[in-house]
Design an enzyme around this catalytic site. Structure first.
Site, short mmCIF file in Angstrom:
data_model
loop_
_atom_site.label_atom_id
_atom_site.label_comp_id
_atom_site.label_asym_id
_atom_site.label_seq_id
_atom_site.Cartn_x
_atom_site.Cartn_y
_atom_site.Cartn_z
N ASP A 196 0.83 -1.20 0.00
CA ASP A 196 0.00 0.00 0.00
C ASP A 196 0.87 1.26 0.00
OD1 ASP A 196 -2.81 0.96 0.43
OD2 ASP A 196 -1.94 1.85 2.22
N GLU A 246 1.89 0.04 -4.76
CA GLU A 246 0.98 1.13 -5.12
C GLU A 246 1.77 2.42 -5.01
OE1 GLU A 246 -3.29 3.12 -3.81
OE2 GLU A 246 -1.87 2.46 -2.30
N HIS A 320 -10.64 -0.62 -5.39
CA HIS A 320 -11.57 -0.22 -4.33
C HIS A 320 -11.53 1.28 -4.04
CE1 HIS A 320 -7.66 -0.58 -2.65
NE2 HIS A 320 -8.03 0.04 -1.56
C1 GLC Z 1 -4.27 3.18 -0.45
C2 GLC Z 1 -5.48 2.30 -0.35
C3 GLC Z 1 -6.62 3.11 0.18
C4 GLC Z 1 -6.24 3.62 1.55
C5 GLC Z 1 -4.91 4.35 1.53
C6 GLC Z 1 -4.36 4.51 2.90
O1 GLC Z 1 -4.41 4.19 -1.37
O2 GLC Z 1 -5.75 1.70 -1.58
O3 GLC Z 1 -7.83 2.42 0.21
O4 GLC Z 1 -7.23 4.48 2.04
O5 GLC Z 1 -3.92 3.66 0.81
O6 GLC Z 1 -3.97 3.29 3.43
#
Ligand code: GLC
Ligand code: CA
Length: 553
Positions: A196, A246, A320
């Site tokens: 993440d 990500e 999501h």
């Molecule tokens: C990422 C996740 C998201 C979350 C954020 C903080 O972007 O995909 O859903 O709110 O990180 O953890």
């Protein structure tokens, strides 16, 4: 290194996938129940968003314990069963590691709050007075990125919710703890990880105000990020795993470094530039129609750039956090089916590993909630308030959420035509999409050889059958319009050409003489042929065609 090029990843949001015990909340036994379905679709990995103990302020991205299962989702025995039954079907699990921050309920943070200095060093605390946050940085969910703790006379950094405190990766102890977490899951038989917002973990030593933006330029792809990633992956012994990072507000140069095999960091990267082409001035909460020139340009830049640098893209439209792609760039009405297929095909034949988000394979639509009461997401609720403070009317604010809210993708999975779509017998934790209709269910589409579902099955099977899709080189062709994207893939003697009309209108394209020797391998309109005698081929609305010299499926 594990080969991830011919793989397809399916993302499950467990909370909204399938509820087996009638509490309106999806669970791990629900995933086990649907394994045959997923095997039938043909996917290789299931990325599960967090199911760890959590106060659920950010739906599990606020983790209170990295090595346990939240009882709402099931038990460790359930997860072990899922791992074993997945394995029997050739399906691996990809767990979601939220390492930028922990929940403020995590024992480390609780110890920090209780005054234990050792644990205060796990986070980013700064001495200060209540009137003056250390910097003017903004939280991604709105408001200041700093929270004051009067008892400690200190601020802590939280780039997301107040209950998500950023970890201090400059502390080697923190990095050791996180490696232990990876080892724990590795020992359980997990072979893939999603990290993440991993490119945000290395913060600058000296923190200063940002007079140009919200602070992100100082900590995105931060000073020690590559060094920390290499160390994490090596010491946890996951170099051979399938890993995806990500990457928030990242650059092509950094993504090449994150994913080029010789760097030994990650297998591939998610970036979001293509999903900001309908943000006015880069602001998610300012609506604008998609800028197709920019969209096309970004795909070309990232595809060609990653290829040149030996990096690897994760290919995706939906997750999501994103509105449904058919509602966003396709058509919810008469071209629903065609546009869902075209958008799928457009990314699945590019160079990279495709990700399918639950419900995408049946063309699910946005939530279309009529009022703020239906929303659950912390970001949506915050921004609703902010939009009203900015002077927007409630209608305008609801319309903005309807287009941009993360809840658009979090509505219950539509398995069948029952009241709650076969997701649950009880009322779900979040309302069904108002776009829920019989046609957009798994049950209906499995029976229909022309469905969106059948199309997804076909494109997954093609990736397995034709190495040119997984391994070929890519190049783009000039089409004379921003609304048509055309590219070619090549591997030794194999060639395929992919044509995508992104427009709701017909579009003319120039016929290439070489196509004469190609067959049509796949399309989203019935029995179309390209007349090689003519110079122009008129593409139907949202038409998608794959031509090639490989044999037909
Ligand atoms: C990422 C996740 C998201 C979350 C954020 C903080 O972007 O995909 O859903 O709110 O990180 O953890
Ligand atoms: Ca349940």
């Amino acid at each position: 290194m594990a080969d991830f090029r011919d793989k397809v990843v399916y993302q499950i949001y467990p909370k909204s996938f399938r509820d087996t015990n009638g509490d309106g909340f999806g669970d791990i036994p629900g995933i086990i129940e649907k394994l045959d379905y997923l095997q039938g679709l043909g996917v290789d990995y299931l990325w599960l968003t967090p199911f760890f103990p959590s106060p659920q302020n950010d739906n599990g991205y606020d983790v209170a314990d990295y090595c346990a299962i939240d009882p709402k989702f099931g038990t460790m025995a359930d997860l072990e069963e899922l791992i074993a039954k997945g394995e029997e079907r050739g399906i691996g699990l990809m767990l979601d590691m939220v390492f930028n921050h922990t929940s403020t309920e995590h024992v480390w943070f609780r110890k920090a709050l209780a005054g234990e200095e050792e644990y205060q060093k796990y986070y980013i605390f700064k001495d200060g007075i209540p009137e003056q946050p250390p910097t003017n940085w903004q939280s991604k969910f709105g408001g200041s990125a700093w929270e004051y703790v009067p008892g400690l006379k200190k601020w802590y950094l939280r780039l997301y919710d107040v209950t998500q405190a950023d970890l201090n990766w400059d502390n080697p102890k923190v990095r050791e703890e996180l490696k232990e977490v990876l080892r724990f899951w590795k020992n359980k038989g997990i072979g893939a990880f999603r990290f993440d917002v991993i490119n945000l973990v290395s913060k600058p030593e000296r923190m200063e105000d940002d007079f140009e933006g919200d602070g992100r330029r100082f900590y995105s792809d931060g000073p020690h990020i590559h060094e920390y990633l290499k160390e994490l992956v090596k010491d946890a012994g996951i170099e051979d795993f399938v890993t995806v990072g990500e990457m928030s507000s990242t650059s092509l140069e950094h993504c090449i470094r994150y994913s080029a095999p010789k760097e030994k960091e990650l297998s591939m990267c998610f970036n979001f530039h293509h999903l900001k082409t309908d943000y006015k001035n880069g602001d998610k909460w300012a609506l604008m129609p998609t800028d197709y020139r920019k969209l096309k340009g970004l795909f070309m830049e990232w595809q060609m750039g990653m290829q040149k640098g030996d990096g690897w893209n994760a290919l995706f439209w939906c997750n999501h956090d994103q509105p449904r792609i058919v509602s966003r760039m396709g058509d919810e009405g008469i071209y629903w089916r065609e546009s869902a297929k075209m958008l799928a095909g457009m990314i699945h034949f590019m160079r990279g590993t495709p990700y399918i988000y639950q419900g995408e394979e049946i063309g699910m639509l946005n939530a279309h909630y009529p009022s703020i009461e239906q929303y659950r997401d912390v970001e949506s609720l915050n921004y609703y308030r902010i939009l009203l403070e900015q002077g927007k009317t409630t209608e305008e604010a609801v319309a903005t959420l309807a287009a941009r809210s993360r809840d658009n993708s979090r509505t219950p999975m539509q398995w069948n035509g029952e009241k709650y779509g076969g997701f649950s017998e009880a009322e779900p934790w979040i309302p069904m999409s108002a776009g829920f209709r019989e046609e957009i269910t798994v049950e209906a589409q499995q029976k229909d050889s022309d469905s969106v579902f059948t199309f997804y099955k076909k494109i997954i099977a093609m990736r397995k059958k034709y190495p040119v899709i997984a391994k070929g080189e890519i190049s783009f062709s000039e089409t004379g319009t921003d609304m048509v994207l055309a590219y070619e893939r090549m591997l030794e003697g194999q060639r395929i050409v992919v044509l995508c009309n992104l427009d709701r209108k017909k579009q003319d394209i120039k016929v290439d003489g070489e196509w004469g020797s190609y067959r049509i391998l796949l399309g989203n309109y019935k029995q179309r042929e390209i007349d090689m005698e003519k110079e122009i081929y008129t593409m139907e609305p949202y038409e998608f065609i794959v031509l090639g010299n490989v044999e037909e499926m």
